[in-house]
Design a protein around this motif. Structure first.
Motif, PDB file in Angstrom:
ATOM      1  N   ILE A  82      24.890  -0.098 -27.177  1.00 47.09           N
ATOM      2  CA  ILE A  82      24.889   1.180 -26.484  1.00 47.09           C
ATOM      3  C   ILE A  82      23.454   1.544 -26.108  1.00 47.09           C
ATOM      4  O   ILE A  82      22.622   1.820 -26.976  1.00 47.09           O
ATOM      5  CB  ILE A  82      25.485   2.296 -27.372  1.00 47.09           C
ATOM      6  N   ASP A  83      23.176   1.527 -24.802  1.00 48.86           N
ATOM      7  CA  ASP A  83      21.872   1.927 -24.295  1.00 48.86           C
ATOM      8  C   ASP A  83      21.975   3.123 -23.350  1.00 48.86           C
ATOM      9  O   ASP A  83      20.961   3.552 -22.782  1.00 48.86           O
ATOM     10  CB  ASP A  83      21.198   0.765 -23.562  1.00 48.86           C
ATOM     11  N   GLY A  84      23.163   3.624 -23.170  1.00 47.97           N
ATOM     12  CA  GLY A  84      23.408   4.779 -22.313  1.00 47.97           C
ATOM     13  C   GLY A  84      24.211   5.819 -23.062  1.00 47.97           C
ATOM     14  O   GLY A  84      24.157   5.914 -24.284  1.00 47.97           O
ATOM     15  N   THR A  85      25.000   6.586 -22.332  1.00 47.64           N
ATOM     16  CA  THR A  85      25.734   7.712 -22.900  1.00 47.64           C
ATOM     17  C   THR A  85      27.239   7.489 -22.823  1.00 47.64           C
ATOM     18  O   THR A  85      27.769   7.156 -21.760  1.00 47.64           O
ATOM     19  CB  THR A  85      25.381   9.015 -22.156  1.00 47.64           C
ATOM     20  N   VAL A  86      27.909   7.666 -23.948  1.00 41.66           N
ATOM     21  CA  VAL A  86      29.370   7.608 -24.031  1.00 41.66           C
ATOM     22  C   VAL A  86      29.834   8.969 -24.548  1.00 41.66           C
ATOM     23  O   VAL A  86      29.428   9.394 -25.638  1.00 41.66           O
ATOM     24  CB  VAL A  86      29.840   6.490 -24.982  1.00 41.66           C
ATOM     25  N   THR A  87      30.671   9.655 -23.775  1.00 38.25           N
ATOM     26  CA  THR A  87      31.065  11.003 -24.167  1.00 38.25           C
ATOM     27  C   THR A  87      32.573  11.182 -24.212  1.00 38.25           C
ATOM     28  O   THR A  87      33.315  10.563 -23.448  1.00 38.25           O
ATOM     29  CB  THR A  87      30.490  12.064 -23.201  1.00 38.25           C
ATOM     30  N   GLY A 118      24.900  -2.503 -31.905  1.00 37.51           N
ATOM     31  CA  GLY A 118      23.512  -2.083 -31.854  1.00 37.51           C
ATOM     32  C   GLY A 118      23.284  -1.181 -30.664  1.00 37.51           C
ATOM     33  O   GLY A 118      24.209  -0.823 -29.936  1.00 37.51           O
ATOM     34  N   GLY A 119      22.016  -0.819 -30.461  1.00 34.75           N
ATOM     35  CA  GLY A 119      21.683   0.044 -29.343  1.00 34.75           C
ATOM     36  C   GLY A 119      20.292   0.609 -29.500  1.00 34.75           C
ATOM     37  O   GLY A 119      19.736   0.655 -30.599  1.00 34.75           O
ATOM     38  N   SER A 120      19.733   1.041 -28.376  1.00 32.19           N
ATOM     39  CA  SER A 120      18.376   1.570 -28.358  1.00 32.19           C
ATOM     40  C   SER A 120      18.380   3.071 -28.624  1.00 32.19           C
ATOM     41  O   SER A 120      19.430   3.705 -28.773  1.00 32.19           O
ATOM     42  CB  SER A 120      17.745   1.294 -26.999  1.00 32.19           C
ATOM     43  N   ALA A 121      17.166   3.635 -28.659  1.00 35.41           N
ATOM     44  CA  ALA A 121      17.026   5.068 -28.855  1.00 35.41           C
ATOM     45  C   ALA A 121      17.636   5.863 -27.704  1.00 35.41           C
ATOM     46  O   ALA A 121      17.860   7.075 -27.833  1.00 35.41           O
ATOM     47  CB  ALA A 121      15.548   5.428 -29.018  1.00 35.41           C
ATOM     48  N   VAL A 151      33.080   3.536 -35.682  1.00 30.66           N
ATOM     49  CA  VAL A 151      32.667   2.224 -35.184  1.00 30.66           C
ATOM     50  C   VAL A 151      32.892   1.202 -36.298  1.00 30.66           C
ATOM     51  O   VAL A 151      32.314   1.315 -37.372  1.00 30.66           O
ATOM     52  CB  VAL A 151      31.180   2.224 -34.764  1.00 30.66           C
ATOM     53  N   TRP A 152      33.762   0.233 -36.025  1.00 25.87           N
ATOM     54  CA  TRP A 152      34.042  -0.851 -36.980  1.00 25.87           C
ATOM     55  C   TRP A 152      33.193  -2.058 -36.619  1.00 25.87           C
ATOM     56  O   TRP A 152      33.166  -2.485 -35.459  1.00 25.87           O
ATOM     57  CB  TRP A 152      35.504  -1.259 -36.915  1.00 25.87           C
ATOM     58  N   ILE A 153      32.545  -2.626 -37.622  1.00 24.20           N
ATOM     59  CA  ILE A 153      31.647  -3.753 -37.392  1.00 24.20           C
ATOM     60  C   ILE A 153      32.043  -4.930 -38.280  1.00 24.20           C
ATOM     61  O   ILE A 153      32.000  -4.835 -39.509  1.00 24.20           O
ATOM     62  CB  ILE A 153      30.184  -3.342 -37.671  1.00 24.20           C
ATOM     63  N   ASN A 154      32.502  -5.999 -37.627  1.00 21.46           N
ATOM     64  CA  ASN A 154      32.817  -7.255 -38.323  1.00 21.46           C
ATOM     65  C   ASN A 154      33.976  -7.117 -39.306  1.00 21.46           C
ATOM     66  O   ASN A 154      34.010  -7.781 -40.341  1.00 21.46           O
ATOM     67  CB  ASN A 154      31.567  -7.782 -39.054  1.00 21.46           C
ATOM     68  N   ILE A 155      34.943  -6.275 -38.983  1.00 22.26           N
ATOM     69  CA  ILE A 155      36.088  -6.080 -39.883  1.00 22.26           C
ATOM     70  C   ILE A 155      37.152  -7.141 -39.591  1.00 22.26           C
ATOM     71  O   ILE A 155      37.650  -7.223 -38.471  1.00 22.26           O
ATOM     72  CB  ILE A 155      36.707  -4.676 -39.710  1.00 22.26           C
ATOM     73  N   PRO A 156      37.526  -7.969 -40.581  1.00 26.43           N
ATOM     74  CA  PRO A 156      38.584  -8.959 -40.346  1.00 26.43           C
ATOM     75  C   PRO A 156      39.918  -8.273 -40.062  1.00 26.43           C
ATOM     76  O   PRO A 156      40.208  -7.200 -40.597  1.00 26.43           O
ATOM     77  CB  PRO A 156      38.635  -9.738 -41.668  1.00 26.43           C
ATOM     78  N   SER A 179      21.679   0.951 -39.379  1.00 25.99           N
ATOM     79  CA  SER A 179      20.272   0.678 -39.103  1.00 25.99           C
ATOM     80  C   SER A 179      20.040  -0.069 -37.789  1.00 25.99           C
ATOM     81  O   SER A 179      18.977   0.074 -37.174  1.00 25.99           O
ATOM     82  CB  SER A 179      19.656  -0.124 -40.256  1.00 25.99           C
ATOM     83  N   LYS A 180      21.003  -0.849 -37.324  1.00 27.68           N
ATOM     84  CA  LYS A 180      20.816  -1.628 -36.097  1.00 27.68           C
ATOM     85  C   LYS A 180      21.125  -0.816 -34.840  1.00 27.68           C
ATOM     86  O   LYS A 180      20.963  -1.316 -33.725  1.00 27.68           O
ATOM     87  CB  LYS A 180      21.674  -2.889 -36.140  1.00 27.68           C
ATOM     88  N   TYR A 181      21.560   0.415 -35.037  1.00 34.17           N
ATOM     89  CA  TYR A 181      21.785   1.324 -33.907  1.00 34.17           C
ATOM     90  C   TYR A 181      20.803   2.481 -34.055  1.00 34.17           C
ATOM     91  O   TYR A 181      20.914   3.292 -34.972  1.00 34.17           O
ATOM     92  CB  TYR A 181      23.222   1.838 -33.906  1.00 34.17           C
ATOM     93  N   THR A 182      19.824   2.560 -33.157  1.00 34.60           N
ATOM     94  CA  THR A 182      18.782   3.585 -33.257  1.00 34.60           C
ATOM     95  C   THR A 182      19.038   4.777 -32.339  1.00 34.60           C
ATOM     96  O   THR A 182      18.191   5.674 -32.227  1.00 34.60           O
ATOM     97  CB  THR A 182      17.398   2.981 -32.927  1.00 34.60           C
ATOM     98  N   GLY A 183      20.192   4.785 -31.702  1.00 34.83           N
ATOM     99  CA  GLY A 183      20.568   5.921 -30.870  1.00 34.83           C
ATOM    100  C   GLY A 183      21.105   7.068 -31.704  1.00 34.83           C
ATOM    101  O   GLY A 183      20.954   7.117 -32.928  1.00 34.83           O
ATOM    102  N   THR A 184      21.761   8.018 -31.048  1.00 30.93           N
ATOM    103  CA  THR A 184      22.281   9.195 -31.727  1.00 30.93           C
ATOM    104  C   THR A 184      23.807   9.238 -31.659  1.00 30.93           C
ATOM    105  O   THR A 184      24.418   8.673 -30.748  1.00 30.93           O
ATOM    106  CB  THR A 184      21.731  10.495 -31.099  1.00 30.93           C
TER     107      THR A 184
END
Length: 222
Positions: A82-87, A118-121, A151-156, A179-184
């Protein structure tokens, strides 16, 4: 999302003019109007798939309540960034006849499943409730409750039911930050007639669900 005055957490309609109606609820409860209650929370925290509910209007069917936020569902077989906005924000309440403020809609749902995340600020995940309506010389309608983000990450796939039911969570971590997602992430409630407990709207829910495989066994053969 649900239209004004609709949905499982819809705000309560006012009974007469000049009363601010209640805000919609979902992840958090909706705020109260002058004499009306806000909508109640509903849905699943770990797997939100319901849309947000609308704010209330008048009991005669006339309403300018805000709509509920929609549903954003992403099911990825790989990475999500995510580097943009999801609303999935709720709508702002309006007013009837210019003198009767209506409730804000609740935030909706953002539900993502992926292998890595992941994602940026610059990244924003947002499911905020809408503000209560304002009428001339009259206090606001109730604010909408915040929505739900998961947000589910790597869930079998074999562990999906465990996560949905909040049951066996062995090797699964539930946390508000990743920690790998630095956005809000934002699940704020809207502002309204009152913004303090017990009548004020409440923020929603957010969770990152992370699976960490258990360490394997090591055999030494001589």
């Amino acid at each position: 999302g649900y239209a004004k005055a609709n949905g499982a957490g819809r705000g309560t309609n006012g009974t007469v003019r000049y009363q601010g109606s209640g805000g919609g609820g979902y992840g958090g409860k909706g705020g109260s109007g002058i004499t009306t209650g806000g909508g109640s929370p509903y849905g699943l925290t770990n797997a939100p798939s319901d849309p947000g509910s609308g704010g209330g209007g008048l009991c005669d069917g006339i309403t300018a309540g805000g709509h509920g936020g929609g549903v954003v569902r992403v099911a990825a077989g790989g990475a999500v960034r995510i580097d943009g906005t999801v609303t999935a924000n709720g709508g702002i309440g309006g007013s009837i006849y210019g003198d009767t403020p209506c409730g804000g809609g609740s935030g909706g749902a953002i539900y993502m499943t992926c292998v890595s995340f992941g994602g940026s600020a610059n990244g924003i995940l947002q499911a905020n409730g809408g503000n209560g309506g304002v009428a001339s010389g009259i206090t606001n309608g109730g604010g909408g409750g915040g929505g739900r983000i998961a947000v589910w990450i790597n869930i079998p796939a074999s562990r999906y039911n465990d996560v949905i039911s909040n049951g066996n969570l062995l090797s699964i971590t539930l946390t508000n930050i990743y920690s790998k997602y630095t956005g809000t992430t934002s699940i704020a409630n809207g502002f309204g007639c009152t913004n303090l407990p017990p009548g004020g709207a409440e923020p929603g829910s957010r969770v990152f669900v992370i699976y960490t495989p258990p360490p394997g066994m090591v055999f030494s053969v001589h």
